[in-house]
Design an enzyme around this catalytic site. Structure first.
Site, PDB file in Angstrom:
ATOM      1  N   ARG A 169      12.088  -4.837   5.272  1.00  0.00           N
ATOM      2  CA  ARG A 169      11.839  -3.441   4.884  1.00  0.00           C
ATOM      3  C   ARG A 169      12.645  -2.453   5.729  1.00  0.00           C
ATOM      4  O   ARG A 169      12.817  -2.636   6.919  1.00  0.00           O
ATOM      5  CB  ARG A 169      10.347  -3.175   5.067  1.00  0.00           C
ATOM      6  N   LYS A 172       0.838  -1.212   0.000  1.00  0.00           N
ATOM      7  CA  LYS A 172       0.000   0.000   0.000  1.00  0.00           C
ATOM      8  C   LYS A 172       0.875   1.265   0.000  1.00  0.00           C
ATOM      9  O   LYS A 172       0.664   2.171  -0.787  1.00  0.00           O
ATOM     10  CB  LYS A 172      -0.930   0.030   1.235  1.00  0.00           C
ATOM     11  N   ARG A 232      11.160  -0.199  11.279  1.00  0.00           N
ATOM     12  CA  ARG A 232      10.050   0.040  12.203  1.00  0.00           C
ATOM     13  C   ARG A 232      10.062  -0.963  13.346  1.00  0.00           C
ATOM     14  O   ARG A 232      10.362  -2.135  13.149  1.00  0.00           O
ATOM     15  CB  ARG A 232       8.708  -0.081  11.454  1.00  0.00           C
ATOM     16  N   ARG A 258      -9.981   0.807   8.253  1.00  0.00           N
ATOM     17  CA  ARG A 258      -9.462  -0.483   8.676  1.00  0.00           C
ATOM     18  C   ARG A 258     -10.488  -1.287   9.446  1.00  0.00           C
ATOM     19  O   ARG A 258     -10.216  -2.422   9.844  1.00  0.00           O
ATOM     20  CB  ARG A 258      -8.265  -0.237   9.579  1.00  0.00           C
ATOM     21  N   ARG A 315      -0.459  -8.414  13.440  1.00  0.00           N
ATOM     22  CA  ARG A 315      -1.050  -7.437  12.509  1.00  0.00           C
ATOM     23  C   ARG A 315      -1.838  -8.150  11.414  1.00  0.00           C
ATOM     24  O   ARG A 315      -2.900  -7.684  11.003  1.00  0.00           O
ATOM     25  CB  ARG A 315       0.049  -6.556  11.908  1.00  0.00           C
TER      26      ARG A 315
HETATM   27  P1  AP5 Z   1       4.890  -1.601   1.907  1.00  0.00           P
HETATM   28  O1  AP5 Z   1       4.483  -0.833   0.689  1.00  0.00           O
HETATM   29  O2  AP5 Z   1       5.706  -0.867   2.919  1.00  0.00           O
HETATM   30  O3  AP5 Z   1       3.629  -2.324   2.564  1.00  0.00           O
HETATM   31  P2  AP5 Z   1       2.302  -1.752   3.227  1.00  0.00           P
HETATM   32  O4  AP5 Z   1       1.150  -2.435   2.592  1.00  0.00           O
HETATM   33  O5  AP5 Z   1       2.303  -0.250   3.223  1.00  0.00           O
HETATM   34  O6  AP5 Z   1       2.493  -2.357   4.672  1.00  0.00           O
HETATM   35  P3  AP5 Z   1       2.515  -1.702   6.099  1.00  0.00           P
HETATM   36  O7  AP5 Z   1       3.242  -2.677   6.963  1.00  0.00           O
HETATM   37  O8  AP5 Z   1       3.057  -0.311   6.099  1.00  0.00           O
HETATM   38  O9  AP5 Z   1       1.007  -1.690   6.388  1.00  0.00           O
HETATM   39  P4  AP5 Z   1       0.344  -1.757   7.738  1.00  0.00           P
HETATM   40  O10 AP5 Z   1      -1.031  -1.613   7.268  1.00  0.00           O
HETATM   41  O11 AP5 Z   1       0.630  -2.913   8.601  1.00  0.00           O
HETATM   42  O12 AP5 Z   1       1.057  -0.570   8.531  1.00  0.00           O
HETATM   43  P5  AP5 Z   1       0.573   0.901   8.857  1.00  0.00           P
HETATM   44  O13 AP5 Z   1       1.779   1.751   8.888  1.00  0.00           O
HETATM   45  O14 AP5 Z   1      -0.579   1.307   8.009  1.00  0.00           O
HETATM   46  O15 AP5 Z   1       5.697  -2.882   1.416  1.00  0.00           O
HETATM   47  C1  AP5 Z   1       6.370  -3.726   2.343  1.00  0.00           C
HETATM   48  C2  AP5 Z   1       7.755  -4.099   1.792  1.00  0.00           C
HETATM   49  O16 AP5 Z   1       7.587  -4.944   0.671  1.00  0.00           O
HETATM   50  C3  AP5 Z   1       8.592  -2.911   1.326  1.00  0.00           C
HETATM   51  O17 AP5 Z   1       9.909  -3.108   1.737  1.00  0.00           O
HETATM   52  C4  AP5 Z   1       8.502  -2.934  -0.206  1.00  0.00           C
HETATM   53  O18 AP5 Z   1       9.706  -2.532  -0.800  1.00  0.00           O
HETATM   54  C5  AP5 Z   1       8.210  -4.401  -0.479  1.00  0.00           C
HETATM   55  N1  AP5 Z   1       7.246  -4.535  -1.576  1.00  0.00           N
HETATM   56  C6  AP5 Z   1       6.122  -3.808  -1.792  1.00  0.00           C
HETATM   57  N2  AP5 Z   1       5.476  -4.256  -2.879  1.00  0.00           N
HETATM   58  C7  AP5 Z   1       6.212  -5.310  -3.354  1.00  0.00           C
HETATM   59  C8  AP5 Z   1       6.063  -6.200  -4.466  1.00  0.00           C
HETATM   60  N3  AP5 Z   1       5.035  -6.079  -5.312  1.00  0.00           N
HETATM   61  N4  AP5 Z   1       6.995  -7.168  -4.636  1.00  0.00           N
HETATM   62  C9  AP5 Z   1       8.059  -7.276  -3.773  1.00  0.00           C
HETATM   63  N5  AP5 Z   1       8.258  -6.450  -2.718  1.00  0.00           N
HETATM   64  C10 AP5 Z   1       7.342  -5.477  -2.513  1.00  0.00           C
HETATM   65  O19 AP5 Z   1      -0.006   0.714  10.344  1.00  0.00           O
HETATM   66  C11 AP5 Z   1       0.830   0.437  11.457  1.00  0.00           C
HETATM   67  C12 AP5 Z   1      -0.010   0.337  12.719  1.00  0.00           C
HETATM   68  O20 AP5 Z   1      -0.703   1.605  12.957  1.00  0.00           O
HETATM   69  C13 AP5 Z   1      -1.142  -0.687  12.684  1.00  0.00           C
HETATM   70  O21 AP5 Z   1      -0.687  -1.963  13.060  1.00  0.00           O
HETATM   71  C14 AP5 Z   1      -2.126  -0.088  13.723  1.00  0.00           C
HETATM   72  O22 AP5 Z   1      -1.716  -0.346  15.046  1.00  0.00           O
HETATM   73  C15 AP5 Z   1      -2.014   1.411  13.486  1.00  0.00           C
HETATM   74  N6  AP5 Z   1      -2.998   1.922  12.502  1.00  0.00           N
HETATM   75  C16 AP5 Z   1      -2.722   2.450  11.274  1.00  0.00           C
HETATM   76  N7  AP5 Z   1      -3.863   2.797  10.644  1.00  0.00           N
HETATM   77  C17 AP5 Z   1      -4.886   2.484  11.493  1.00  0.00           C
HETATM   78  C18 AP5 Z   1      -6.309   2.584  11.389  1.00  0.00           C
HETATM   79  N8  AP5 Z   1      -6.903   3.091  10.300  1.00  0.00           N
HETATM   80  N9  AP5 Z   1      -7.035   2.135  12.439  1.00  0.00           N
HETATM   81  C19 AP5 Z   1      -6.464   1.651  13.557  1.00  0.00           C
HETATM   82  N10 AP5 Z   1      -5.126   1.529  13.711  1.00  0.00           N
HETATM   83  C20 AP5 Z   1      -4.340   1.926  12.689  1.00  0.00           C
END
Ligand code: AP5
Length: 214
Positions: free
Chosen positions: A127, A13, A161, A88, A172
């Site tokens: 990552r 994402k 992270r 979410r 997660r």
């Molecule tokens: P990346 O693009 O970084 O993945 P992502 O989908 O953004 O994953 P996140 O881990 O950031 O999502 P998340 O939803 O767990 O975390 P968030 O920060 O939102 O890709 C990952 C890696 O893979 C990278 O190194 C990239 O290079 C590689 N990659 C990408 N695409 C690829 C491909 N096609 N092929 C190969 N490699 C690839 O949330 C963190 C925390 O915040 C949550 O756990 C929660 O506690 C809280 N939070 C956030 N939003 C909310 C909400 N709306 N409600 C409640 N709590 C929330």
């Protein structure tokens, strides 16, 4: 244009939101990044959120809904936004619809990045980001052109992270399947869902997304 990217942790994402941001001149709004900024600032909200995030659980809906509503009102969202990590939960999805309705806005595309859970562990634990400009990299899938130097800003310090360890990633992923996956049906029922193959390589996924939004 306003876009929602859905998918489990590691689905890409954030990676794809940054590419779409450049392609369409609309702003990436990552609730994870916003919460991490609160943690780094040591705010009351950040202190409460840190514990929840470190456990791989979701921060409460009312906090997130208020945060996104305020952010969308800022002038830099005038051309549109990409929601990365929001909504979410079903209450967040319903609140988003009501909030946008009041603001006279709507979501144009909801896109799910469809992926395999086990592959996400490898993606997330490999990552890291540039500490200076936030550009994202991966030990195997997205390395800088010159080892140890950020392609975007030339920085040489990188960070990982705290919640990117295998135990927290598994929590997660569980939270995603229990609380977030049900909103896919919510958008499918509203006929507004597109699904792309998130297991393809980064450029191929970006191409699929561009075909939907451009
Ligand atoms: P990346 O693009 O970084 O993945 P992502 O989908 O953004 O994953 P996140 O881990 O950031 O999502 P998340 O939803 O767990 O975390 P968030 O920060 O939102 O890709 C990952 C890696 O893979 C990278 O190194 C990239 O290079 C590689 N990659 C990408 N695409 C690829 C491909 N096609 N092929 C190969 N490699 C690839 O949330 C963190 C925390 O915040 C949550 O756990 C929660 O506690 C809280 N939070 C956030 N939003 C909310 C909400 N709306 N409600 C409640 N709590 C929330």
């Amino acid at each position: 244009m306003n876009v929602i990217l859905l998918g489990p942790p590691g689905a890409g994402k954030g990676t794809q939101a940054k590419l779409l941001q450049e392609l369409c001149s609309i702003l990436q709004l990552s609730t994870g990044d916003m919460l991490r900024a609160e943690v780094a600032a040591g705010s009351v909200l950040g202190k409460r959120a840190k514990e929840v995030m470190d456990a791989g659980q979701l921060v409460s809906d009312d906090v997130l809904i208020g945060m996104i509503s305020n952010r969308i009102d800022q002038p830099d969202c005038v051309n549109g936004f990409i929601l990365d990590g929001f909504p979410r939960t079903t209450p967040q999805a319903e609140a988003l619809d009501q909030m946008l309705d009041v603001k006279g806005l709507k979501i144009d595309h909801v896109i799910e990045l469809s992926v395999d859970d086990e592959a996400m562990i490898k993606r997330i634990t490999g990552r890291y980001t540039c500490s200076k400009c936030g550009a994202g990299y991966h030990d195997e899938f997205q390395t800088p052109s010159v080892d140890g130097i950020c392609d975007k800003c030339g920085g040489n310090k990188f960070s990982r992270r705290e919640d990117d360890n295998e135990t927290t990633v598994r929590s997660r992923l569980r939270a995603y399947h229990e609380q977030t996956a049900p909103i896919i049906a919510y958008y499918r029922d509203n006929d507004s869902l597109d699904i792309v193959d998130g297991m393809a390589d980064i450029e191929q996924v970006a191409k699929q997304l561009a075909e939907i939004v451009v």
